[in-house]
Design an enzyme around this catalytic site. Sequence first.
Site, PDB file in Angstrom:
ATOM      1  N   LEU A  33       5.726   1.555   6.800  1.00  0.00           N
ATOM      2  CA  LEU A  33       6.287   1.100   5.521  1.00  0.00           C
ATOM      3  C   LEU A  33       6.317  -0.732   5.578  1.00  0.00           C
ATOM      4  O   LEU A  33       6.714  -1.035   6.722  1.00  0.00           O
ATOM      5  CB  LEU A  33       7.509   1.496   5.207  1.00  0.00           C
ATOM      6  N   HIS A  37       5.127  -1.062   0.162  1.00  0.00           N
ATOM      7  CA  HIS A  37       5.982   0.155   0.056  1.00  0.00           C
ATOM      8  C   HIS A  37       7.166   0.058  -0.728  1.00  0.00           C
ATOM      9  O   HIS A  37       7.621   0.539  -1.589  1.00  0.00           O
ATOM     10  CB  HIS A  37       5.895   1.017   1.226  1.00  0.00           C
ATOM     11  N   GLN A  61      -6.685  13.971   5.079  1.00  0.00           N
ATOM     12  CA  GLN A  61      -7.194  12.772   4.561  1.00  0.00           C
ATOM     13  C   GLN A  61      -7.893  11.730   5.413  1.00  0.00           C
ATOM     14  O   GLN A  61      -8.635  10.923   5.056  1.00  0.00           O
ATOM     15  CB  GLN A  61      -6.361  11.889   3.546  1.00  0.00           C
ATOM     16  N   GLY A 147       0.500   2.348  -5.265  1.00  0.00           N
ATOM     17  CA  GLY A 147       0.044   1.248  -5.485  1.00  0.00           C
ATOM     18  C   GLY A 147      -1.462   0.574  -6.042  1.00  0.00           C
ATOM     19  O   GLY A 147      -2.346   1.515  -5.666  1.00  0.00           O
ATOM     20  N   LYS A 149      -3.507  -1.429  -4.811  1.00  0.00           N
ATOM     21  CA  LYS A 149      -4.421  -1.778  -3.643  1.00  0.00           C
ATOM     22  C   LYS A 149      -5.287  -0.702  -3.368  1.00  0.00           C
ATOM     23  O   LYS A 149      -6.443  -0.755  -3.122  1.00  0.00           O
ATOM     24  CB  LYS A 149      -3.495  -1.953  -2.414  1.00  0.00           C
ATOM     25  N   ASP A 150      -4.653   0.475  -3.374  1.00  0.00           N
ATOM     26  CA  ASP A 150      -5.597   1.691  -3.578  1.00  0.00           C
ATOM     27  C   ASP A 150      -6.107   2.030  -4.925  1.00  0.00           C
ATOM     28  O   ASP A 150      -5.759   3.058  -5.332  1.00  0.00           O
ATOM     29  CB  ASP A 150      -5.130   2.899  -2.637  1.00  0.00           C
ATOM     30  N   GLN A 153      -7.865   5.458  -5.395  1.00  0.00           N
ATOM     31  CA  GLN A 153      -6.814   6.684  -5.192  1.00  0.00           C
ATOM     32  C   GLN A 153      -6.049   6.839  -6.207  1.00  0.00           C
ATOM     33  O   GLN A 153      -5.501   7.938  -6.960  1.00  0.00           O
ATOM     34  CB  GLN A 153      -6.019   6.244  -4.092  1.00  0.00           C
TER      35      GLN A 153
END
Length: 290
Positions: A33, A37, A61, A147, A149-150, A153
Site C-alpha cells: 500500500l 491506495h 493477472q 484508481g 492511474k490504471d 483497468q
Amino acid sequence: MERLTTASSVRFRLREARKAEQVIGYVPTMGALHEGHLSLIRQAGSECGTVVVSVFVNPTQFNDAADLEAYPRDLARDAALAEEAGADLLFAPEAGEMYPEGFQTHITPGALAKPLEGHFRPGHFEGVCTVVAKLLNIVQPDRAYFGEKDWQQLKVVERMVLDLNLPTAIVSVPTVREPDGLAMSSRNARLSPDARERARVIPYLLDTAQELLESATTETRTDSGPVLRQWLVSLLESHQPAAQVDYIAVMDPETLHEINEIRDRALVAIALHIGGVRLIDNRIITAPPR
Ligand code: PAF
C-alpha cells in the site's frame, strides 16, 4: 480493524453491517500500500459506513512469473496502513481460498481489454476481471473504489460490472502523485536513484501533452492525435533515449480507440521500462474550446 482470510467469514461479518443498513465501501488491492491506495480508503471512509480492504496478490493477472515473484509482500505493514486510513475490515485470503483445487471458470473481457496493457500483458485483464468479479461477489459492496492511474483497468471493470449486472457502483479516484509528478506505484520502490530521476520524464510528457494540445498548431488539425503522439515519441527520444517504450498512445478515454482528431478530451497513456522497471501512467487532456 478485523482481519479475515476466508470468503465465508467476510460474508458473515458483513451481514451485520448490511442489517444496520450501512453503505459498504470496498477497496481491492494487491498490497504494498502507498498513498494512492490510502486515498481510495480515505475516500471510501468518507462515503461509506463500513470500509473493506482486500490484500491479495492475484497470480492470474501476472503474465510474467518473475514479476509475480518480485511483487512486494508485507501484510503487517499493509494492515497497519489500511487501519490508519480508516479500514474496518481487512480481507487477506491465501491463493487456495480464491482459486481452490479444480478452479476453471474465467471472465473474458472484450474490446476494452485488447489494446495497451492487454496487448503487452496477454491474459492480464482476464485475470483482473475474474478476481475482481470474485471479490465483488464475496464482499458485495455498494461502492468499490478504483484508481485512475490504471485507467484501462477502471474502464474494463466498469464495463464488466455493467455487463454482468453486478450491483456495485464503481467509483474512480484521481491518481496521487509524488511532489515531482511521478504517479504513486508499488513499482517505484524498485527504481534505483538514477532510474527514479529518469522516471520524471513520464509526468513531463503527460504535462507537455496538455500544453501541446493547447497550442494552436495541434488543436486545429484533423490528425492532432497522431501528431501529438509523434511529438511525444520524439520528446522522449531526446530526453531519455534509453527508456524502452511499450506504448505512447492517444485515445478516446471511454472506448480506448486511437483518436485522429482531438475535439474535446483524449487519454494519453504511457508505458515505459526505465532502469528495468515497467511504469505506466496516463492523463486526460482537454482541448481548448474552439
Ligand atoms: O489494481 C490492482 O491492484 C489489482 O489489479 C486489483 C484490482 C486489486 C485486482 O487484483
